[in-house]
Design an enzyme around this catalytic site. Structure first.
Site, PDB file in Angstrom:
ATOM      1  N   HIS A  21      45.309  37.049  45.539  1.00  0.00           N
ATOM      2  CA  HIS A  21      46.079  35.960  46.475  1.00  0.00           C
ATOM      3  C   HIS A  21      45.568  36.071  47.941  1.00  0.00           C
ATOM      4  O   HIS A  21      45.625  37.234  48.258  1.00  0.00           O
ATOM      5  CB  HIS A  21      47.600  36.073  46.131  1.00  0.00           C
ATOM      6  CG  HIS A  21      47.799  35.764  44.760  1.00  0.00           C
ATOM      7  ND1 HIS A  21      47.758  37.090  43.768  1.00  0.00           N
ATOM      8  CD2 HIS A  21      48.126  34.813  43.944  1.00  0.00           C
ATOM      9  CE1 HIS A  21      48.255  36.451  42.609  1.00  0.00           C
ATOM     10  NE2 HIS A  21      48.392  35.115  42.698  1.00  0.00           N
ATOM     11  N   ASP A  36      46.175  42.827  46.040  1.00  0.00           N
ATOM     12  CA  ASP A  36      45.509  42.349  44.784  1.00  0.00           C
ATOM     13  C   ASP A  36      44.131  42.039  44.599  1.00  0.00           C
ATOM     14  O   ASP A  36      43.625  41.833  43.734  1.00  0.00           O
ATOM     15  CB  ASP A  36      46.460  41.713  43.777  1.00  0.00           C
ATOM     16  CG  ASP A  36      46.734  40.205  44.550  1.00  0.00           C
ATOM     17  OD1 ASP A  36      46.215  39.950  45.512  1.00  0.00           O
ATOM     18  OD2 ASP A  36      47.634  39.641  43.758  1.00  0.00           O
ATOM     19  N   SER A  56      50.349  30.071  41.088  1.00  0.00           N
ATOM     20  CA  SER A  56      50.843  31.341  42.169  1.00  0.00           C
ATOM     21  C   SER A  56      50.274  30.702  43.488  1.00  0.00           C
ATOM     22  O   SER A  56      50.732  31.119  44.474  1.00  0.00           O
ATOM     23  CB  SER A  56      50.588  32.563  41.757  1.00  0.00           C
ATOM     24  OG  SER A  56      49.267  32.839  41.475  1.00  0.00           O
TER      25      SER A  56
END
Length: 235
Positions: free
Chosen positions: A208, A205, A52
């Site tokens: 990231h 979060d 990601s």
């Protein structure tokens, strides 16, 4: 016996033919030189194999790692095209499984950025090492230069886990003679939580990077990718 006029005419034709032949030769040489120039200008194609962090999770299309890195390279005048082969949630095992069909014949170099999801799931460092070892063996076996991009484990897994995990990147890089960036997120981790929050470097979060965080990461990653491009151009 040919007249003087005939001889002059023949001489003129001979000179014209010689000039035409020289002109054709010059034009042909110029075409060949132009063709060689075009061949040299062919961009280096770089496969960015990752998770990601590479894919650009949670960010607008132009704000992810690959588009920001591409823009950075363009500003440096680098002749390179990045291919985003990042898959959110992918582990080193997943990257290993899809490597074969990701490595097309047009790929000239590879960035390997995997291991974050192994870390989040608390998977054994030995498993991540085995998968990354197989990935590097496959890529370098094809004669492609590699930039290995790692991560640093947090201390909450224990000192032994952290030591084993953090050692993966430099040891595999030395084994396969790759370029190395030991910790992709180091520029962000170097700041205090208060500084990171004030600059808005992380998404909600706290895993990231935000667009601003990616920009900071790219400033450290970009020079390493320039080295990768130079290696690919030498091969």
């Amino acid at each position: 016996m040919p007249s003087r006029f005939s001889l002059a005419l023949l001489t003129g034709y001979g000179a014209l033919n010689a000039f035409r032949n020289r002109s054709i030769g010059i034009v042909s040489a110029l075409v060949l030189m132009a063709g060689a120039g075009l061949a040299q200008a062919e961009p280096v194609e770089i496969l960015a194999l990752g998770d990601s962090l590479t894919q650009g999770y949670g960010l607008a299309q132009g704000d992810g790692l690959v588009p920001q890195l591409q823009a950075w390279l363009d500003r440096q005048g680098a002749e390179a095209t990045l291919i985003n082969a990042g898959v959110s949630g992918d582990t080193t095992s997943g990257g290993r499984a899809r490597l074969g069909w990701s490595l097309t014949d047009t790929v000239d170099a590879v960035i390997v950025e995997l291991g974050g999801n192994d870390l989040l799931r608390g998977m054994p460092p030995a498993a991540a090492r085995e998968n990354l070892d197989a990935i590097l063996a496959e890529v370098t076996g094809r004669g492609l230069p590699v930039l290995l991009v790692g991560l640093s484990a947090p201390g909450n897994y224990g000192t032994a886990y952290k030591a084993d995990f953090d050692a993966i990147w430099p040891e595999l890089s030395a084994k396969y003679h790759t370029l190395l960036l030991p910790d992709l997120l180091a520029p962000i981790a170097a700041l205090t939580p208060e500084e990171r929050a004030a600059q808005g470097l992380m998404q909600g979060d706290n895993i990231h990077p935000s667009a601003a965080g990616v920009k900071l990461v790219v400033e450290a990653l970009g020079p390493k990718v320039m080295e990768l491009i130079e290696e690919a151009q030498r091969d």
